[in-house]
Design an enzyme around this catalytic site. Structure first.
Site, PDB file in Angstrom:
ATOM      1  N   GLU A  47       3.180   1.118   5.274  1.00  0.00           N
ATOM      2  CA  GLU A  47       1.848   1.493   5.731  1.00  0.00           C
ATOM      3  C   GLU A  47       0.895   0.303   5.791  1.00  0.00           C
ATOM      4  O   GLU A  47       0.006   0.250   6.631  1.00  0.00           O
ATOM      5  CB  GLU A  47       1.260   2.571   4.815  1.00  0.00           C
ATOM      6  CG  GLU A  47      -0.047   3.138   5.361  1.00  0.00           C
ATOM      7  CD  GLU A  47      -0.711   4.117   4.417  1.00  0.00           C
ATOM      8  OE1 GLU A  47      -1.695   4.748   4.843  1.00  0.00           O
ATOM      9  OE2 GLU A  47      -0.279   4.241   3.267  1.00  0.00           O
TER      10      GLU A  47
ATOM     11  N   ASP B 146       1.671   5.331   0.084  1.00  0.00           N
ATOM     12  CA  ASP B 146       1.176   6.475   0.859  1.00  0.00           C
ATOM     13  C   ASP B 146       1.449   7.754   0.072  1.00  0.00           C
ATOM     14  O   ASP B 146       2.506   8.370   0.192  1.00  0.00           O
ATOM     15  CB  ASP B 146       1.885   6.518   2.215  1.00  0.00           C
ATOM     16  CG  ASP B 146       1.198   7.455   3.196  1.00  0.00           C
ATOM     17  OD1 ASP B 146       0.097   7.941   2.875  1.00  0.00           O
ATOM     18  OD2 ASP B 146       1.757   7.699   4.276  1.00  0.00           O
TER      19      ASP B 146
ATOM     20  N   LYS C 228       0.853  -1.184   0.000  1.00  0.00           N
ATOM     21  CA  LYS C 228       0.000   0.000   0.000  1.00  0.00           C
ATOM     22  C   LYS C 228       0.891   1.238   0.000  1.00  0.00           C
ATOM     23  O   LYS C 228       1.721   1.416   0.884  1.00  0.00           O
ATOM     24  CB  LYS C 228      -0.924   0.039   1.216  1.00  0.00           C
ATOM     25  CG  LYS C 228      -1.899   1.207   1.158  1.00  0.00           C
ATOM     26  CD  LYS C 228      -2.786   1.286   2.365  1.00  0.00           C
ATOM     27  CE  LYS C 228      -3.798   2.406   2.183  1.00  0.00           C
ATOM     28  NZ  LYS C 228      -3.166   3.717   1.872  1.00  0.00           N
TER      29      LYS C 228
END
Length: 350
Positions: A207, A69, A67
């Protein structure tokens, strides 16, 4: 149907170091792939959004990625002309010169890439605060040229709308298109099972992860085809005021924050860390322009030295947990979301 590779191109998430952020090696396109009818190129596509889950899914039906950011963008390439469009539909081409230049040299006439604009730290992790500094355009250590685009989906390719193809086939075409390095890079598939990948991602200080159903088409909205699982929670909250402090940067002792619940804003506590002198000073200037006499949201007990503002600014807040009465715990300010990014305000559920 697009011919699938005999062996999916993916990488293990090693425990010794963060995953390699460069795209894999280029392959020649398969000449046996069938010719598809030409489709008009969409002017804009509403993005597929990941559904937040507390645990990672498991099994061979899922594809896993890191993921990122940053800011969600789509890159539109039309015979050398590039448009970089935000999630809210705004043209930010001028704000990402490195991405624009990289898109112009992709070996394709027309394409729409879905992905995330990020700035990487020294060990290759995406850093939202650094991206915000780059987008401010200030003369300093960072500039907008540092932002790169991590591509994780291909929605339109050489005159063909790919949204009805399954995830795995779209990814196969994307892997062939993205170069190994530069201003546009591939978000690599990570080998392994969801819970183990999540544990390794958290160990690396990332993250979280994204899980995508392997056989699903691309659907706009939050339908559950994509799932996100976070190591540390980070969400958008409306700023409804701040508490003054003579000792803190910018005079901001603590931000007062709100989330959505049943269509209304509700107070969820405050945040007093994560600021530096520059970010606090910039934020204070913006807050002073939207001051109101009374709080827009019931904050319970009267706040000492509080200044209330119209709830139009959205702060990205990192936090560890919730209290029993739905207040943030161990929260830290990461930056302001740009209104043109169309960022969500976090939604509370009973």
């Amino acid at each position: 149907m697009v011919k699938r590779p005999s062996k999916p191109r993916s990488v293990p998430l090693r425990k010794s170091q963060p995953p390699d952020l460069k795209g894999g090696r280029r392959r020649s396109r398969d000449p046996e792939q069938p010719a598809l009818p030409f489709d008009p190129m969409p002017d804009r596509i509403e993005p597929c959004l990941a559904l937040l889950k507390s645990s990672a899914p498991s099994g061979p039906d899922w594809i896993f990625e890191i993921k990122w950011d940053g800011y969600r963008l789509s890159v539109h390439l039309d015979h050398g002309q590039v448009r970089i469009i935000t999630r809210g539909g705004h043209d930010w081409t001028h704000r990402f010169p490195t991405i624009q230049a990289a898109a112009k040299v992709l070996p394709v006439g027309t394409a729409i890439l879905d992905g995330e604009a990020v700035v990487l730290d020294d060990i290759g992790r995406s850093d939202f605060s650094a991206l915000q500094q780059a987008l401010r355009g200030r003369i300093g250590k960072r500039s907008a040229e540092e932002a790169i685009f991590v591509a994780f989906d291909l929605l339109y390719f050489d005159g063909h709308d790919l949204r009805n193809l399954e995830q795995e086939s779209r990814r196969h075409l994307l892997e062939d298109l993205i170069p190994a390095d530069g201003g546009i890079r591939l978000s690599q598939e990570i080998e392994g099972d969801g819970p183990a990948i999540l544990a390794a991602a958290c160990e690396h200080g990332l993250e979280g992860i994204i899980a995508k159903r392997r056989d699903e088409p691309y659907r706009s909205g939050r339908g559950g085809e994509w799932v996100k699982v976070k190591c540390i929670q980070s969400e958008g909250f409306a700023i409804i005021g701040y508490e003054r402090s003579t000792a803190a940067f910018g005079g901001i002792g603590r931000l007062l924050l709100a989330a959505r619940k049943d269509g209304q804003l509700v107070y969820v506590g405050g945040c007093g860390t994560g600021f530096n002198e520059r970010s606090a000073t910039d934020l204070r200037k913006q807050l002073d322009e939207i001051v109101i006499d009374k709080p827009a949201v019931d904050t319970g007990r009267k706040k000492r030295d509080a200044v209330y503002v119209r709830p139009v600014l959205i702060a990205e807040i990192e936090f560890r947990a919730w209290t029993a009465d739905q207040k943030l715990r161990h929260s830290s300010f990461k930056g302001l979301r740009d209104p043109k990014d169309n960022a969500d305000i976090y939604r509370l559920f009973d």
